[in-house]
Design a protein around this motif. Structure first.
Motif, PDB file in Angstrom:
ATOM      1  N   UNK A 138       1.730  15.734  -0.890  1.00 40.32           N
ATOM      2  CA  UNK A 138       1.959  15.259   0.484  1.00 40.32           C
ATOM      3  C   UNK A 138       0.650  14.823   1.138  1.00 40.32           C
ATOM      4  N   UNK A 139      -0.443  15.483   0.778  1.00 39.32           N
ATOM      5  CA  UNK A 139      -1.752  15.047   1.286  1.00 39.32           C
ATOM      6  C   UNK A 139      -2.007  13.594   0.885  1.00 39.32           C
ATOM      7  N   UNK A 140      -1.657  13.246  -0.348  1.00 39.27           N
ATOM      8  CA  UNK A 140      -1.850  11.881  -0.818  1.00 39.27           C
ATOM      9  C   UNK A 140      -0.798  10.926  -0.259  1.00 39.27           C
ATOM     10  N   UNK A 141       0.438  11.419  -0.054  1.00 39.90           N
ATOM     11  CA  UNK A 141       1.496  10.573   0.513  1.00 39.90           C
ATOM     12  C   UNK A 141       1.168  10.142   1.942  1.00 39.90           C
ATOM     13  N   UNK A 142       0.364  10.922   2.637  1.00 34.42           N
ATOM     14  CA  UNK A 142       0.016  10.594   4.022  1.00 34.42           C
ATOM     15  C   UNK A 142      -1.087   9.536   4.119  1.00 34.42           C
ATOM     16  N   UNK A 143      -1.676   9.177   2.995  1.00 36.33           N
ATOM     17  CA  UNK A 143      -2.835   8.280   3.002  1.00 36.33           C
ATOM     18  C   UNK A 143      -2.577   6.898   3.608  1.00 36.33           C
ATOM     19  N   UNK A 194       0.828  -1.208   0.000  1.00 37.76           N
ATOM     20  CA  UNK A 194       0.000   0.000   0.000  1.00 37.76           C
ATOM     21  C   UNK A 194       0.858   1.253   0.000  1.00 37.76           C
ATOM     22  N   UNK A 195       1.858   1.281   0.862  1.00 39.29           N
ATOM     23  CA  UNK A 195       2.741   2.444   0.939  1.00 39.29           C
ATOM     24  C   UNK A 195       3.463   2.660  -0.393  1.00 39.29           C
ATOM     25  N   UNK A 196       4.009   1.595  -0.948  1.00 40.78           N
ATOM     26  CA  UNK A 196       4.774   1.731  -2.195  1.00 40.78           C
ATOM     27  C   UNK A 196       3.885   2.171  -3.359  1.00 40.78           C
ATOM     28  N   UNK A 197       2.720   1.549  -3.498  1.00 42.27           N
ATOM     29  CA  UNK A 197       1.815   1.884  -4.606  1.00 42.27           C
ATOM     30  C   UNK A 197       1.342   3.333  -4.500  1.00 42.27           C
ATOM     31  N   UNK A 198       0.913   3.755  -3.318  1.00 38.84           N
ATOM     32  CA  UNK A 198       0.414   5.124  -3.154  1.00 38.84           C
ATOM     33  C   UNK A 198       1.528   6.147  -3.379  1.00 38.84           C
ATOM     34  N   UNK A 199       2.702   5.894  -2.835  1.00 37.66           N
ATOM     35  CA  UNK A 199       3.823   6.818  -3.036  1.00 37.66           C
ATOM     36  C   UNK A 199       4.221   6.896  -4.514  1.00 37.66           C
TER      37      UNK A 199
END
Length: 257
Positions: free
Chosen positions: A107-112, A57-62
């Motif tokens: 950054x708003x999206x990176x925090x997801x 999840x972290x890798x895909x969203x970033x």
């Protein structure tokens, strides 16, 4: 902006935010299913599977955030100029403002991933101070800078608040919820920065010949292709295991089809 700046600045902000908010909403919608899965795994205390899913999840969203907002930073100004063609009430060519606003909502999206973890772990009360602090930072800095810097001052306030919230959430998650190592978050941020710098360097000279939708689409294809190649190469260096797993899944689907 309405209280402390001009109506022309309000108009400029509204047009740029129209684009950015659409991208932000797209991310929010696409992460709803992930939140349910992480919440289920957290409740069942399936530790190994939870860490695996959160890592993906972290890798895909970033990676998606870097790609989409990196391309947006290159394409948003010509798009806005086409959208406002013929309107002379304000100067809609605002490169610094658009870059800051795009970065803020990136950054708003990176925090997801970390926001999802907080919701999955039902840590609302424990993290309330982070959300309140981010709101206060945003308002105070925006009001403090808006008179001197106008649009840029407001964008700076939003950016600082989003950066603070992203790092705070990642740290809190590493200590209290999924316990995803904070150093992995730092590595991911570093990869995002490297990818962004290379992508910007390779695409900042690409420009639109004349303001038309056709030329903008041609420009967007060039920019998107370069950013995609950059992200694939960088992630092959730092996250080879995810790229390999992704390729294997695609191959399996093709075989099944």
């Amino acid at each position: 902006l309405t209280l402390f700046s001009s109506l022309s600045n309000v108009s400029i902000y509204s047009v740029y935010f129209l684009v950015i908010s659409g991208l932000k909403q797209l991310f929010v919608v696409t992460t709803n299913g992930i939140q349910a899965l992480i919440g289920q795994l957290y409740a069942q205390n399936v530790r190994e599977r939870l860490m695996e899913v959160f890592g993906w999840t972290e890798w895909v969203i970033h990676t998606l955030t870097t790609f989409i907002f990196g391309c947006t930073n290159m394409l948003i100004i010509p798009f806005v100029l086409i959208y406002t063609k013929g309107i002379t009430d304000a100067n809609y060519n605002q490169p610094l403002f658009s870059a800051l606003l795009t970065l803020a909502y990136a950054f708003y999206c990176l925090r997801m991933p970390y926001h999802i973890a907080i919701k999955a772990g039902v840590h609302y009360k424990q993290t309330q101070k982070c959300y309140l602090s981010a709101a206060v930072i945003n308002i105070v800095i925006s009001i403090g800078f808006v008179k001197q810097f106008g649009l840029i001052g407001v964008a700076i306030g939003t950016l600082i608040a989003m950066v603070y919230q992203t790092f705070w959430m990642a740290w809190y998650n590493s200590k209290n919820i999924i316990c995803w190592p904070f150093k992995k978050f730092i590595k991911q941020i570093a990869v995002d920065i490297i990818s962004s710098l290379i992508g910007e360097l390779l695409t900042f000279r690409i420009s639109i010949k004349s303001l038309s939708i056709t030329n903008w689409l041609l420009m967007s294809i060039k920019v998107s292709f370069i950013w995609l190649v950059v992200l694939i190469v960088i992630n092959l260096l730092f996250y080879r295991e995810y790229i390999r797993a992704l390729v294997c899944r695609v191959r399996r689907r093709k075989i099944c089809d």
